[in-house]
Design a protein around this motif. Structure first.
Motif, mmCIF file in Angstrom:
data_model
loop_
_atom_site.group_PDB
_atom_site.id
_atom_site.type_symbol
_atom_site.label_atom_id
_atom_site.label_comp_id
_atom_site.label_asym_id
_atom_site.label_seq_id
_atom_site.Cartn_x
_atom_site.Cartn_y
_atom_site.Cartn_z
ATOM 1 N N ASP A 29 0.830 3.978 -2.877
ATOM 2 C CA ASP A 29 0.468 5.346 -2.492
ATOM 3 C C ASP A 29 1.540 6.337 -2.920
ATOM 4 O O ASP A 29 1.238 7.381 -3.510
ATOM 5 N N GLU A 83 -11.314 9.735 -8.223
ATOM 6 C CA GLU A 83 -11.138 8.748 -7.159
ATOM 7 C C GLU A 83 -9.754 8.134 -7.330
ATOM 8 O O GLU A 83 -9.603 6.978 -7.708
ATOM 9 N N LEU A 84 -8.750 8.926 -7.059
ATOM 10 C CA LEU A 84 -7.357 8.561 -7.301
ATOM 11 C C LEU A 84 -6.748 8.007 -6.017
ATOM 12 O O LEU A 84 -6.131 8.733 -5.246
ATOM 13 N N ASP A 85 -6.924 6.711 -5.831
ATOM 14 C CA ASP A 85 -6.421 6.072 -4.631
ATOM 15 C C ASP A 85 -5.752 4.753 -5.015
ATOM 16 O O ASP A 85 -5.632 4.423 -6.194
ATOM 17 N N VAL A 86 -5.323 4.004 -4.017
ATOM 18 C CA VAL A 86 -4.623 2.748 -4.265
ATOM 19 C C VAL A 86 -5.524 1.768 -5.016
ATOM 20 O O VAL A 86 -5.047 1.015 -5.872
ATOM 21 N N GLU A 87 -6.824 1.799 -4.741
ATOM 22 C CA GLU A 87 -7.746 0.911 -5.452
ATOM 23 C C GLU A 87 -7.820 1.274 -6.933
ATOM 24 O O GLU A 87 -7.931 0.402 -7.786
ATOM 25 N N TYR A 88 -7.773 2.576 -7.233
ATOM 26 C CA TYR A 88 -7.753 3.005 -8.642
ATOM 27 C C TYR A 88 -6.506 2.466 -9.335
ATOM 28 O O TYR A 88 -6.576 1.941 -10.446
ATOM 29 N N LEU A 114 1.615 6.699 -6.711
ATOM 30 C CA LEU A 114 0.487 7.494 -7.200
ATOM 31 C C LEU A 114 0.705 8.975 -6.897
ATOM 32 O O LEU A 114 0.505 9.822 -7.773
ATOM 33 N N ARG A 115 1.110 9.295 -5.685
ATOM 34 C CA ARG A 115 1.367 10.706 -5.340
ATOM 35 C C ARG A 115 2.442 11.300 -6.251
ATOM 36 O O ARG A 115 2.318 12.442 -6.703
ATOM 37 N N THR A 172 0.828 -1.207 0.000
ATOM 38 C CA THR A 172 0.000 0.000 0.000
ATOM 39 C C THR A 172 0.858 1.250 0.000
ATOM 40 O O THR A 172 0.614 2.178 -0.749
#
Length: 173
Positions: free
Chosen positions: A7, A83-88, A10-11, A3
Motif C-alpha cells: 500500500d 483500480e489501483l490497489d494492492v491486488e493491482y 503504491l501510494r 499489505t
C-alpha cells in the motif's frame, strides 16, 4: 510483501507520478473508448512483435498468444478504470515475473508499452481532436502507463538482483 508495504509503495509511486483526482477523472472519461480500442491495439501489437526474431520466439504458440491477449485486455481495462490497489500491484508483479521467467528482455517489454501508448494516443487524437480535455486525457494515459511501466521494470530489477547480483555478492563475501 505485506499489505502495508505494498500500500505504501503504491501510494508513493502514485504520488511520484502525480496521479491525482484529475488524472482519475480523465481516465474515467477515456476508459470506455480505451476498451473499444483494446482489441485492435492488441492485435496490432502482436503483429508488430512477430516482425522481430525475439517476438517470433516468445510468441510462437498461437494458443498461448490467444490466452495472453485475453489477460492483456483484462489487465489494461483494470488499469484504465484506475483500480489501483494492492491486488493491482500483486497482478502487475505476477505479470512482470512471468515475463522475466519467459526471458522477455526489458527492451522488448519497454517497446511493448511504447507501442501501446503510441497507438492509443493516436486513436485518442483522432477521436477527441476537438475536445478541450484532450491534453488532460493524454496526460492521464501517459501517467497510468508510466505507473505500469514502473512496476514492470521494478520486477525486472528485483529479479536481476535476486538471481544475479545477490548470489555473486554472497559468494564473494
Amino acid at each position: 510483501m505485506g499489505t502495508t508495504s505494498a500500500d505504501d509503495m503504491l501510494r508513493h509511486r502514485i504520488s511520484l507520478l502525480a496521479i491525482d483526482q484529475q488524472t482519475i477523472n480523465s481516465l474515467a472519461r477515456v476508459a470506455p473508448f480505451v476498451e473499444t480500442c483494446l482489441p485492435g491495439i492488441i492485435e496490432d501489437f502482436y503483429a508488430h512483435m512477430q516482425r522481430f526474431p525475439e517476438g517470433r520466439k516468445i510468441f510462437s504458440d498461437p494458443d498461448r498468444v490467444r490466452g495472453l491477449k485475453q489477460h492483456q485486455r483484462a489487465h489494461w481495462i483494470r488499469l484504465f478504470n484506475a483500480e489501483l490497489d494492492v491486488e493491482y500491484v500483486a497482478e502487475s508483479v505476477r505479470i512482470g515475473k512471468a515475463h522475466h521467467r519467459a526471458k522477455v528482455p526489458p527492451h522488448l517489454y519497454i517497446a511493448g508499452y511504447n507501442f501501446f501508448h503510441s497507438a492509443l494516443l493516436k486513436r485518442m487524437a483522432t477521436r477527441y481532436q476537438n475536445d478541450p480535455q484532450l491534453p488532460l486525457m493524454c496526460e492521464a494515459v501517459t501517467k497510468i502507463i508510466g505507473l505500469e511501466t514502473d512496476l514492470a521494470l521494478s520486477v525486472y530489477v528485483r529479479e536481476l538482483w535476486r538471481h544475479s547480483i545477490e548470489p555473486t555478492r554472497k559468494a564473494a563475501g
